[in-house]
Write a protein that holds these residues in place. Structure first.
Motif, PDB file in Angstrom:
ATOM      1  N   LYS A  58       0.848  -1.180   0.000  1.00 60.97           N
ATOM      2  CA  LYS A  58       0.000   0.000   0.000  1.00 60.97           C
ATOM      3  C   LYS A  58       0.885   1.232   0.000  1.00 60.97           C
ATOM      4  CE  LYS A  58      -3.525  -2.418   2.575  1.00 60.97           C
ATOM      5  NZ  LYS A  58      -4.358  -2.432   3.758  1.00 60.97           N
ATOM      6  N   ALA A  59       0.357   2.342  -0.521  1.00 59.39           N
ATOM      7  CA  ALA A  59       1.132   3.575  -0.557  1.00 59.39           C
ATOM      8  C   ALA A  59       0.221   4.787  -0.542  1.00 59.39           C
ATOM      9  CB  ALA A  59       2.012   3.606  -1.804  1.00 59.39           C
ATOM     10  N   ILE A  60       0.749   5.854   0.005  1.00 59.48           N
ATOM     11  CA  ILE A  60       0.105   7.164  -0.049  1.00 59.48           C
ATOM     12  C   ILE A  60       1.099   8.087  -0.737  1.00 59.48           C
ATOM     13  CG2 ILE A  60      -0.732   9.122   1.295  1.00 59.48           C
ATOM     14  CD1 ILE A  60      -1.520   7.063   3.471  1.00 59.48           C
ATOM     15  N   ILE A  61       0.659   8.784  -1.743  1.00 62.41           N
ATOM     16  CA  ILE A  61       1.516   9.697  -2.487  1.00 62.41           C
ATOM     17  C   ILE A  61       1.478  11.059  -1.803  1.00 62.41           C
ATOM     18  CG2 ILE A  61       1.869  10.871  -4.689  1.00 62.41           C
ATOM     19  CD1 ILE A  61       0.240   8.525  -5.929  1.00 62.41           C
ATOM     20  N   VAL A  62       2.651  11.633  -1.588  1.00 62.92           N
ATOM     21  CA  VAL A  62       2.755  12.969  -1.007  1.00 62.92           C
ATOM     22  C   VAL A  62       3.637  13.800  -1.919  1.00 62.92           C
ATOM     23  CG1 VAL A  62       3.513  14.305   0.976  1.00 62.92           C
ATOM     24  CG2 VAL A  62       2.502  12.057   1.327  1.00 62.92           C
ATOM     25  N   SER A  63       3.147  14.983  -2.291  1.00 63.75           N
ATOM     26  CA  SER A  63       3.907  15.843  -3.186  1.00 63.75           C
ATOM     27  C   SER A  63       3.624  17.300  -2.871  1.00 63.75           C
ATOM     28  CB  SER A  63       3.532  15.542  -4.640  1.00 63.75           C
ATOM     29  OG  SER A  63       4.229  16.412  -5.519  1.00 63.75           O
ATOM     30  N   GLY A  64       4.593  18.135  -3.151  1.00 59.20           N
ATOM     31  CA  GLY A  64       4.414  19.575  -3.017  1.00 59.20           C
ATOM     32  C   GLY A  64       3.819  20.189  -4.264  1.00 59.20           C
ATOM     33  N   TYR A  65       3.648  19.381  -5.287  1.00 65.67           N
ATOM     34  CA  TYR A  65       3.120  19.862  -6.560  1.00 65.67           C
ATOM     35  C   TYR A  65       1.670  19.427  -6.735  1.00 65.67           C
ATOM     36  CZ  TYR A  65       8.015  20.647  -7.568  1.00 65.67           C
ATOM     37  OH  TYR A  65       9.307  21.066  -7.506  1.00 65.67           O
ATOM     38  N   SER A  66       0.992  20.063  -7.663  1.00 67.79           N
ATOM     39  CA  SER A  66      -0.376  19.664  -7.981  1.00 67.79           C
ATOM     40  C   SER A  66      -0.380  18.254  -8.550  1.00 67.79           C
ATOM     41  CB  SER A  66      -0.987  20.623  -9.003  1.00 67.79           C
ATOM     42  OG  SER A  66      -1.065  21.915  -8.464  1.00 67.79           O
ATOM     43  N   GLN A  67      -1.553  17.657  -8.549  1.00 68.15           N
ATOM     44  CA  GLN A  67      -1.669  16.296  -9.070  1.00 68.15           C
ATOM     45  C   GLN A  67      -1.290  16.284 -10.544  1.00 68.15           C
ATOM     46  OE1 GLN A  67      -5.075  14.234  -7.678  1.00 68.15           O
ATOM     47  NE2 GLN A  67      -4.921  12.615  -9.189  1.00 68.15           N
ATOM     48  N   THR A  68      -0.354  15.431 -10.899  1.00 69.99           N
ATOM     49  CA  THR A  68       0.178  15.350 -12.259  1.00 69.99           C
ATOM     50  C   THR A  68      -0.203  14.022 -12.901  1.00 69.99           C
ATOM     51  OG1 THR A  68       2.217  14.309 -11.504  1.00 69.99           O
ATOM     52  CG2 THR A  68       2.185  16.736 -11.562  1.00 69.99           C
ATOM     53  N   ARG A  69       0.212  13.852 -14.137  1.00 71.82           N
ATOM     54  CA  ARG A  69      -0.012  12.569 -14.817  1.00 71.82           C
ATOM     55  C   ARG A  69       0.718  11.443 -14.108  1.00 71.82           C
ATOM     56  NH1 ARG A  69       0.786  14.652 -20.931  1.00 71.82           N
ATOM     57  NH2 ARG A  69      -1.107  15.891 -21.028  1.00 71.82           N
ATOM     58  N   GLN A  70       1.923  11.739 -13.588  1.00 74.28           N
ATOM     59  CA  GLN A  70       2.677  10.712 -12.866  1.00 74.28           C
ATOM     60  C   GLN A  70       1.917  10.285 -11.611  1.00 74.28           C
ATOM     61  OE1 GLN A  70       4.619   9.469 -15.142  1.00 74.28           O
ATOM     62  NE2 GLN A  70       6.345   9.255 -13.753  1.00 74.28           N
ATOM     63  N   VAL A  71       1.316  11.236 -10.921  1.00 66.73           N
ATOM     64  CA  VAL A  71       0.509  10.905  -9.744  1.00 66.73           C
ATOM     65  C   VAL A  71      -0.671  10.040 -10.164  1.00 66.73           C
ATOM     66  CG1 VAL A  71      -1.010  11.845  -7.949  1.00 66.73           C
ATOM     67  CG2 VAL A  71       1.198  12.925  -8.401  1.00 66.73           C
ATOM     68  N   GLU A  72      -1.350  10.426 -11.226  1.00 64.80           N
ATOM     69  CA  GLU A  72      -2.503   9.655 -11.710  1.00 64.80           C
ATOM     70  C   GLU A  72      -2.086   8.243 -12.105  1.00 64.80           C
ATOM     71  OE1 GLU A  72      -4.275  12.047 -14.785  1.00 64.80           O
ATOM     72  OE2 GLU A  72      -4.664  13.687 -13.390  1.00 64.80           O
ATOM     73  N   LYS A  73      -0.938   8.099 -12.777  1.00 65.24           N
ATOM     74  CA  LYS A  73      -0.440   6.766 -13.150  1.00 65.24           C
ATOM     75  C   LYS A  73      -0.142   5.932 -11.908  1.00 65.24           C
ATOM     76  CE  LYS A  73       3.004   6.668 -15.995  1.00 65.24           C
ATOM     77  NZ  LYS A  73       4.186   6.964 -16.842  1.00 65.24           N
ATOM     78  N   THR A  74       0.425   6.573 -10.904  1.00 68.43           N
ATOM     79  CA  THR A  74       0.760   5.856  -9.671  1.00 68.43           C
ATOM     80  C   THR A  74      -0.496   5.426  -8.938  1.00 68.43           C
ATOM     81  OG1 THR A  74       2.764   7.196  -9.548  1.00 68.43           O
ATOM     82  CG2 THR A  74       2.173   5.939  -7.577  1.00 68.43           C
ATOM     83  N   LEU A  75      -1.516   6.264  -8.938  1.00 69.71           N
ATOM     84  CA  LEU A  75      -2.794   5.890  -8.322  1.00 69.71           C
ATOM     85  C   LEU A  75      -3.418   4.709  -9.064  1.00 69.71           C
ATOM     86  CD1 LEU A  75      -4.255   9.442  -7.593  1.00 69.71           C
ATOM     87  CD2 LEU A  75      -3.530   7.750  -5.896  1.00 69.71           C
ATOM     88  N   ARG A  76      -3.360   4.725 -10.401  1.00 74.86           N
ATOM     89  CA  ARG A  76      -3.901   3.605 -11.185  1.00 74.86           C
ATOM     90  C   ARG A  76      -3.113   2.319 -10.928  1.00 74.86           C
ATOM     91  NH1 ARG A  76      -4.409   7.580 -15.237  1.00 74.86           N
ATOM     92  NH2 ARG A  76      -2.529   6.845 -16.263  1.00 74.86           N
ATOM     93  N   LEU A  77      -1.844   2.464 -10.609  1.00 76.89           N
ATOM     94  CA  LEU A  77      -0.989   1.311 -10.325  1.00 76.89           C
ATOM     95  C   LEU A  77      -1.346   0.674  -8.986  1.00 76.89           C
ATOM     96  CD1 LEU A  77       1.395  -0.135 -11.704  1.00 76.89           C
ATOM     97  CD2 LEU A  77       2.913   1.380 -10.426  1.00 76.89           C
ATOM     98  N   GLY A  78      -2.030   1.436  -8.129  1.00 75.40           N
ATOM     99  CA  GLY A  78      -2.456   0.852  -6.863  1.00 75.40           C
ATOM    100  C   GLY A  78      -2.225   1.703  -5.630  1.00 75.40           C
ATOM    101  N   ALA A  79      -1.465   2.787  -5.770  1.00 74.84           N
ATOM    102  CA  ALA A  79      -1.309   3.686  -4.620  1.00 74.84           C
ATOM    103  C   ALA A  79      -2.700   4.184  -4.250  1.00 74.84           C
ATOM    104  CB  ALA A  79      -0.390   4.849  -4.970  1.00 74.84           C
ATOM    105  N   GLY A  80      -2.955   4.276  -2.971  1.00 80.75           N
ATOM    106  CA  GLY A  80      -4.323   4.493  -2.544  1.00 80.75           C
ATOM    107  C   GLY A  80      -4.804   5.911  -2.392  1.00 80.75           C
ATOM    108  N   TYR A  81      -3.886   6.873  -2.241  1.00 80.11           N
ATOM    109  CA  TYR A  81      -4.338   8.204  -1.888  1.00 80.11           C
ATOM    110  C   TYR A  81      -3.260   9.214  -2.261  1.00 80.11           C
ATOM    111  CZ  TYR A  81      -7.355  11.333   0.806  1.00 80.11           C
ATOM    112  OH  TYR A  81      -8.233  12.309   1.181  1.00 80.11           O
ATOM    113  N   TYR A  82      -3.665  10.448  -2.517  1.00 73.77           N
ATOM    114  CA  TYR A  82      -2.750  11.528  -2.848  1.00 73.77           C
ATOM    115  C   TYR A  82      -2.940  12.669  -1.858  1.00 73.77           C
ATOM    116  CZ  TYR A  82      -1.071  15.736  -5.170  1.00 73.77           C
ATOM    117  OH  TYR A  82      -0.447  16.909  -5.443  1.00 73.77           O
ATOM    118  N   LEU A  83      -1.852  13.115  -1.243  1.00 77.52           N
ATOM    119  CA  LEU A  83      -1.854  14.268  -0.350  1.00 77.52           C
ATOM    120  C   LEU A  83      -0.928  15.326  -0.915  1.00 77.52           C
ATOM    121  CD1 LEU A  83      -1.497  12.858   3.279  1.00 77.52           C
ATOM    122  CD2 LEU A  83      -3.450  14.070   2.321  1.00 77.52           C
TER     123      LEU A  83
END
Length: 69
Positions: A24-49
């Motif tokens: 499981k994973a939670i994505i944390v970034s200082g940037y707005s949601q990007t295509r890389q974030v969206e790809k990572t969420l589709r891969l199975g990461a559960g949440y973006y902060l």
């Protein structure tokens, strides 16, 4: 999502999944949601902060990820 040297969160998560496909994973970034974030969420990461975040937001993300599975 951006790390040094030359590997991002998406690639890191892909490599982790090679060892543990149920990780499981939670994505944390200082940037707005990007295509890389969206790809990572589709891969199975559960949440973006987005930074900055609070301890309460992390708790909510963890709870939503646990409940989702």
């Amino acid at each position: 999502m951006i790390m040094e040297p030359g590997i991002d969160g998406f690639e890191t998560y892909k490599r982790i999944l090679d060892f543990n496909p149920k990780q499981k994973a939670i994505i944390v970034s200082g940037y707005s949601q990007t295509r890389q974030v969206e790809k990572t969420l589709r891969l199975g990461a559960g949440y973006y902060l987005k930074k900055p975040y609070t301890i309460e937001e992390i708790g909510i993300a963890v709870k939503k990820r646990i409940v989702k599975d």
